[in-house]
Design a protein around this motif. Structure first.
Motif, PDB file in Angstrom:
ATOM      1  N   UNK A 135       0.810  -1.216   0.000  1.00 42.82           N
ATOM      2  CA  UNK A 135       0.000   0.000   0.000  1.00 42.82           C
ATOM      3  C   UNK A 135       0.848   1.274   0.000  1.00 42.82           C
ATOM      4  N   UNK A 136       2.053   1.194   0.568  1.00 45.07           N
ATOM      5  CA  UNK A 136       2.912   2.374   0.630  1.00 45.07           C
ATOM      6  C   UNK A 136       3.379   2.825  -0.747  1.00 45.07           C
ATOM      7  N   UNK A 137       3.232   1.962  -1.747  1.00 43.31           N
ATOM      8  CA  UNK A 137       3.682   2.285  -3.102  1.00 43.31           C
ATOM      9  C   UNK A 137       2.598   2.940  -3.947  1.00 43.31           C
ATOM     10  N   UNK A 138       1.395   3.084  -3.385  1.00 37.04           N
ATOM     11  CA  UNK A 138       0.245   3.528  -4.163  1.00 37.04           C
ATOM     12  C   UNK A 138      -0.264   4.881  -3.695  1.00 37.04           C
ATOM     13  N   UNK A 139      -0.602   5.723  -4.672  1.00 30.83           N
ATOM     14  CA  UNK A 139      -1.216   7.019  -4.369  1.00 30.83           C
ATOM     15  C   UNK A 139      -2.728   6.972  -4.533  1.00 30.83           C
TER      16      UNK A 139
END
Length: 439
Positions: free
Chosen positions: A156-160
């Motif tokens: 999730x940390x890779x998604x905006x």
């Protein structure tokens, strides 16, 4: 040097990436994954945010755009787009009856077990890192939406942002639940089709009876059966499909003169050639082999699919055509008999049986991670979707904070293809509202 070309006011760049076949064995065999970057030419030098597109399927390549239209037109207003050929498809290391021919069934099954959404997402994450992109947005259509929820679970940390269209799966239900709902939706679509074209019922019965009583061959030499004919019902879940299907049925028969001078009716080459063209399983076997495996998502329980659609069909005997009974099309189901009848699936029958019995699939979703989601997730959920059950989509979204669904009956499952510019624009606006950004 990256291969690229310009068409009008859009620039296209080709990328290739080497990825592990099995991420648990990073030093083992590798695959090639192809992706096409698409950008507005005037904005190409700018540091635009990225949007990655996950194609439906499983087992089909990303779109090959030839114009600035549809959802891509809207995306290019603010994004640099990456069209990902998921592993096994398109210009990536491809899966076909040809490429698998040199393996034993056991090796085929082991190899194919690495081509689900979990590894598709790992490929995307590796690509993000190689491109040096801190975060990007994702757009998932149908099975691509399943991939999007896997991405939200793992990274999730890779998604905006996450935009899903016709692709919010159940996170917990067995494939049997999915197909029980699907058969009911397919019945609804059959009812609507034959209500629109009452004369089509008699024509379908005529075709089916002819197939029961004659050895009919498709242009590839494969025997054509009633069960195969029923499969074209997959089109009933797409908008503007009913009329073309009816036209196809209209020209099913042709009158020919026999050696004895008497004329008779037979199925036309035009019709049979169209029937062969409908069998995408011949060219995209991942769709047949791993379709039920996309519902084997929970590693804590026995998750073998065991030919779910075939077993569930026993509770819907009206789909088993008999002379004198109403004819019904089937839909997005995969059956074991396909691997006995389809020319290009026959060599993969043993591997398909092994995978249908596989019970140790790794998890595709992290329910706890999704329950703590902070990424804006917006979804187009189609109320009359024949492929993805609306009630299950709503059930899933209740457990994902910062998600919002646009539930509509304006579109069928292929809404993104039909009116993609409007749909993506609405999802982007909804995502901005979740993030408290201006329109």
């Amino acid at each position: 040097m990256q291969a690229c070309f310009i068409d009008g006011d859009v620039i296209y760049r080709q990328h290739r990436f080497e990825v592990p076949l099995n991420y648990q064995d990073p030093q083992g065999p590798t695959l090639s994954v192809f992706a096409r970057e698409v950008c507005d030419l005037a904005s190409d030098e700018q540091a635009l945010p990225w949007l990655v597109y996950f194609q439906g399927g499983p087992g089909f390549p990303s779109p090959r755009p030839d114009s600035r239209s549809g959802w891509l037109k809207r995306a290019l207003q603010q994004y640099r787009v990456l069209l990902l050929d998921q592993r096994g498809t398109g210009n990536s290391t491809v899966i076909s009856h040809q490429t698998l021919a040199g393996m034993t069934p056991t090796k085929q099954a082991d190899y194919l077990s690495h081509f689900r959404a979990d590894n598709i997402v790992r490929d995307a994450e590796l690509i993000r890192e190689k491109l040096g992109v801190p975060q990007w947005a994702i757009l998932g259509q149908s099975f691509g939406g399943f991939c999007a929820l896997t991405y939200l679970s793992f990274y999730p940390q890779s998604l905006s942002r996450a935009y899903l269209t016709g692709g919010v799966p159940s996170l917990t239900r067995h494939a049997d639940d999915v197909y029980t709902a699907t058969y009911q939706r397919v019945q609804d679509k059959n009812k609507a089709f034959f209500a629109q074209f009452p004369q089509a019922q008699a024509q379908c019965q005529k075709i089916a009876d002819y197939l029961l009583n004659h050895d009919v061959r498709l242009p590839n030499g494969q025997r054509f059966t009633v069960e195969q004919f029923q499969l074209i019902g997959i089109n009933l879940g797409r908008s503007h499909a009913n009329v073309p299907m009816y036209y196809l049925l209209e020209e099913a028969f042709v009158t020919v003169n026999g050696d004895n001078g008497q004329s008779c009716e037979t199925l036309s080459y035009t019709f049979l050639n169209a029937m062969l063209a409908e069998q995408s399983h011949q060219t995209n076997p991942i769709y047949a082999i791993l379709h039920e495996a996309i519902y084997c998502q929970d590693d804590a329980h026995n998750q073998r699919s065991d030919w779910s659609a075939h077993r569930v069909r026993e509770h819907f005997p009206q789909f088993n055509y008999q002379t004198g009974q109403p004819f019904l099309f089937t839909g997005e189901m995969v059956y074991p008999w396909m691997f006995d009848q389809f020319a290009n699936l026959k060599p993969l029958k043993a591997a398909a049986d092994i995978l249908a019995e596989k019970a140790d699939w790794p998890a595709l979703y992290d329910i706890d991670a999704l329950a703590n989601n902070t990424v804006p997730v917006t979804c187009a959920v189609y109320a009359e979707d024949m492929y993805v059950e609306m009630a299950y989509s709503q059930e899933t979204l209740k457990g994902i904070p910062n998600s919002k669904a646009w539930i509509t009956n304006e579109y069928e499952h292929n809404g993104l293809r039909e009116d993609g510019e409007r749909i993506l624009d609405k999802l982007i606006e909804m995502g901005n509202a979740i993030a408290h950004l201006p329109k």
